[in-house]
Design a protein around this motif. Sequence first.
Motif, PDB file in Angstrom:
ATOM      1  N   VAL A 127      25.423 -27.477 -17.975  1.00 20.46           N
ATOM      2  CA  VAL A 127      25.106 -28.656 -16.774  1.00 20.46           C
ATOM      3  C   VAL A 127      25.906 -29.925 -16.994  1.00 20.46           C
ATOM      4  N   ILE A 128      26.919 -30.081 -17.812  1.00 21.84           N
ATOM      5  CA  ILE A 128      27.896 -31.032 -18.115  1.00 21.84           C
ATOM      6  C   ILE A 128      29.136 -30.586 -17.424  1.00 21.84           C
ATOM      7  N   PRO A 129      29.281 -31.475 -16.448  1.00 22.60           N
ATOM      8  CA  PRO A 129      30.694 -31.482 -15.648  1.00 22.60           C
ATOM      9  C   PRO A 129      31.978 -30.926 -16.389  1.00 22.60           C
ATOM     10  N   VAL A 130      32.773 -30.097 -15.980  1.00 16.84           N
ATOM     11  CA  VAL A 130      33.955 -29.638 -16.729  1.00 16.84           C
ATOM     12  C   VAL A 130      33.729 -29.531 -18.179  1.00 16.84           C
ATOM     13  N   LEU A 131      33.080 -30.329 -18.932  1.00 14.01           N
ATOM     14  CA  LEU A 131      33.133 -30.101 -20.399  1.00 14.01           C
ATOM     15  C   LEU A 131      32.179 -28.698 -20.636  1.00 14.01           C
ATOM     16  N   GLY A 132      31.288 -28.642 -19.733  1.00 14.76           N
ATOM     17  CA  GLY A 132      30.203 -27.621 -19.943  1.00 14.76           C
ATOM     18  C   GLY A 132      30.786 -26.309 -19.429  1.00 14.76           C
ATOM     19  N   TRP A 133      31.790 -26.531 -18.532  1.00 15.98           N
ATOM     20  CA  TRP A 133      32.462 -25.016 -18.053  1.00 15.98           C
ATOM     21  C   TRP A 133      33.488 -24.650 -19.037  1.00 15.98           C
ATOM     22  N   LEU A 134      33.887 -25.581 -19.823  1.00 13.82           N
ATOM     23  CA  LEU A 134      34.885 -25.406 -20.798  1.00 13.82           C
ATOM     24  C   LEU A 134      34.369 -24.420 -21.876  1.00 13.82           C
ATOM     25  N   VAL A 135      33.316 -25.304 -22.443  1.00 13.99           N
ATOM     26  CA  VAL A 135      32.307 -24.750 -23.591  1.00 13.99           C
ATOM     27  C   VAL A 135      31.680 -23.501 -23.414  1.00 13.99           C
ATOM     28  N   SER A 136      31.175 -23.342 -22.124  1.00 16.29           N
ATOM     29  CA  SER A 136      30.721 -22.055 -21.729  1.00 16.29           C
ATOM     30  C   SER A 136      31.640 -21.074 -21.789  1.00 16.29           C
ATOM     31  N   TRP A 137      33.085 -21.268 -21.407  1.00 16.38           N
ATOM     32  CA  TRP A 137      33.887 -20.119 -21.380  1.00 16.38           C
ATOM     33  C   TRP A 137      34.125 -19.684 -22.793  1.00 16.38           C
ATOM     34  N   LEU A 138      34.350 -20.886 -23.798  1.00 15.03           N
ATOM     35  CA  LEU A 138      34.324 -20.478 -25.187  1.00 15.03           C
ATOM     36  C   LEU A 138      33.455 -19.600 -25.785  1.00 15.03           C
ATOM     37  N   LEU A 139      32.086 -20.132 -25.459  1.00  9.48           N
ATOM     38  CA  LEU A 139      30.897 -19.291 -25.835  1.00  9.48           C
ATOM     39  C   LEU A 139      31.069 -17.909 -25.351  1.00  9.48           C
ATOM     40  N   SER A 140      31.425 -17.667 -24.275  1.00  6.62           N
ATOM     41  CA  SER A 140      31.783 -16.379 -23.777  1.00  6.62           C
ATOM     42  C   SER A 140      32.489 -15.366 -24.735  1.00  6.62           C
ATOM     43  N   LEU A 141      33.528 -16.230 -25.207  1.00  4.04           N
ATOM     44  CA  LEU A 141      34.589 -15.346 -26.082  1.00  4.04           C
ATOM     45  C   LEU A 141      33.803 -15.112 -27.353  1.00  4.04           C
ATOM     46  N   VAL A 142      32.887 -16.101 -27.926  1.00  2.13           N
ATOM     47  CA  VAL A 142      32.332 -15.963 -29.041  1.00  2.13           C
ATOM     48  C   VAL A 142      31.458 -14.859 -28.739  1.00  2.13           C
ATOM     49  N   THR A 143      30.614 -14.538 -27.871  1.00  4.81           N
ATOM     50  CA  THR A 143      29.647 -13.782 -27.513  1.00  4.81           C
ATOM     51  C   THR A 143      30.462 -12.197 -27.389  1.00  4.81           C
ATOM     52  N   VAL A 144      31.614 -12.186 -27.047  1.00  3.39           N
ATOM     53  CA  VAL A 144      32.230 -10.990 -27.202  1.00  3.39           C
ATOM     54  C   VAL A 144      32.602 -10.445 -28.578  1.00  3.39           C
ATOM     55  N   TYR A 145      32.804 -11.486 -29.453  1.00  2.00           N
ATOM     56  CA  TYR A 145      32.970 -11.008 -30.740  1.00  2.00           C
ATOM     57  C   TYR A 145      31.672 -10.672 -31.401  1.00  2.00           C
ATOM     58  N   PHE A 146      30.505 -11.432 -31.139  1.00  2.00           N
ATOM     59  CA  PHE A 146      29.281 -10.681 -31.844  1.00  2.00           C
ATOM     60  C   PHE A 146      28.993  -9.627 -31.070  1.00  2.00           C
ATOM     61  N   GLY A 147      29.043  -9.284 -29.965  1.00  2.00           N
ATOM     62  CA  GLY A 147      28.905  -8.151 -29.203  1.00  2.00           C
ATOM     63  C   GLY A 147      29.731  -7.026 -29.962  1.00  2.00           C
ATOM     64  N   PHE A 148      31.042  -7.236 -30.178  1.00  2.00           N
ATOM     65  CA  PHE A 148      31.923  -6.357 -31.185  1.00  2.00           C
ATOM     66  C   PHE A 148      31.084  -5.767 -32.418  1.00  2.00           C
ATOM     67  N   LEU A 149      30.653  -6.858 -33.087  1.00  2.00           N
ATOM     68  CA  LEU A 149      29.918  -6.931 -34.354  1.00  2.00           C
ATOM     69  C   LEU A 149      28.639  -5.900 -34.193  1.00  2.00           C
ATOM     70  N   ALA A 150      27.909  -6.187 -33.029  1.00  2.88           N
ATOM     71  CA  ALA A 150      26.606  -5.712 -32.665  1.00  2.88           C
ATOM     72  C   ALA A 150      26.770  -4.238 -32.293  1.00  2.88           C
ATOM     73  N   VAL A 151      27.947  -3.925 -31.400  1.00  2.00           N
ATOM     74  CA  VAL A 151      28.166  -2.557 -31.241  1.00  2.00           C
ATOM     75  C   VAL A 151      28.525  -1.501 -32.689  1.00  2.00           C
ATOM     76  N   GLN A 152      29.357  -2.085 -33.444  1.00  2.00           N
ATOM     77  CA  GLN A 152      29.484  -1.667 -34.504  1.00  2.00           C
ATOM     78  C   GLN A 152      28.194  -1.239 -35.412  1.00  2.00           C
ATOM     79  N   SER A 153      27.361  -2.172 -35.524  1.00  2.00           N
ATOM     80  CA  SER A 153      26.245  -2.042 -36.406  1.00  2.00           C
ATOM     81  C   SER A 153      25.252  -1.058 -35.581  1.00  2.00           C
ATOM     82  N   SER A 154      24.704  -1.565 -34.220  1.00  5.39           N
ATOM     83  CA  SER A 154      23.842  -1.008 -33.833  1.00  5.39           C
ATOM     84  C   SER A 154      24.071   0.721 -33.351  1.00  5.39           C
ATOM     85  N   MET A 155      25.332   0.855 -33.019  1.00  7.65           N
ATOM     86  CA  MET A 155      25.453   2.278 -32.668  1.00  7.65           C
ATOM     87  C   MET A 155      26.152   2.994 -33.632  1.00  7.65           C
ATOM     88  N   ASN A 156      26.428   2.300 -34.932  1.00  8.20           N
ATOM     89  CA  ASN A 156      27.052   2.902 -36.039  1.00  8.20           C
ATOM     90  C   ASN A 156      28.276   3.325 -35.829  1.00  8.20           C
TER      91      ASN A 156
END
Length: 188
Positions: A127-156
Amino acid sequence: MTQPNPQATIQDMFPQSVAVLSQPSVAAFERFERRGGTREAAIYVLLAALVSGLIAGFFAVFHSDVTVLGQFFSRLVQTILGFGIFTGLVYLVGRGIFKGTGTYPEVAYTFALFFVPISIVSTVIGVIPVLGWLVSWLLSLVTVYFGFLAVQSSMNLRDTVQAAVTLVLSGIGYLVVLAVLGSLFLLR
């Protein structure tokens, strides 16, 4: 191996989320993947959807082009439906193409452990203009990393290429499903 715990509560899941977020590894996800299932993941994701919907609804008051209820319900539906579609695709791709041995409840629960807190933080900061967009974009990248780890774990799937391809194909499939659903709603 930890046995499934159909009694896992949100109070159980918060510290599990903290553990996987603060010590990101396949082993961290492995510790918790069988402590809950689809029901627990759905309840946890519903919590994130409610928080996101409330925040979006509150800030809709400051915009003349959206409604409070529209924002609330669209966030609620998008979060829950999006999570279900994406985790379903991870399961189908991981199982169908790479012969992963995980179950859908393991995928859903594992993904919920990182998705929920990151989703809530992203909504709050978004909800924070500009900064919110940037941080949300960075959190998207973090989410991909955690998704990668979760795929390795949950799907073996310990092979990094298989896990990465599973995640990428699931992401593409998710975008296709969204495009189809979006076009169906536009046609009405």
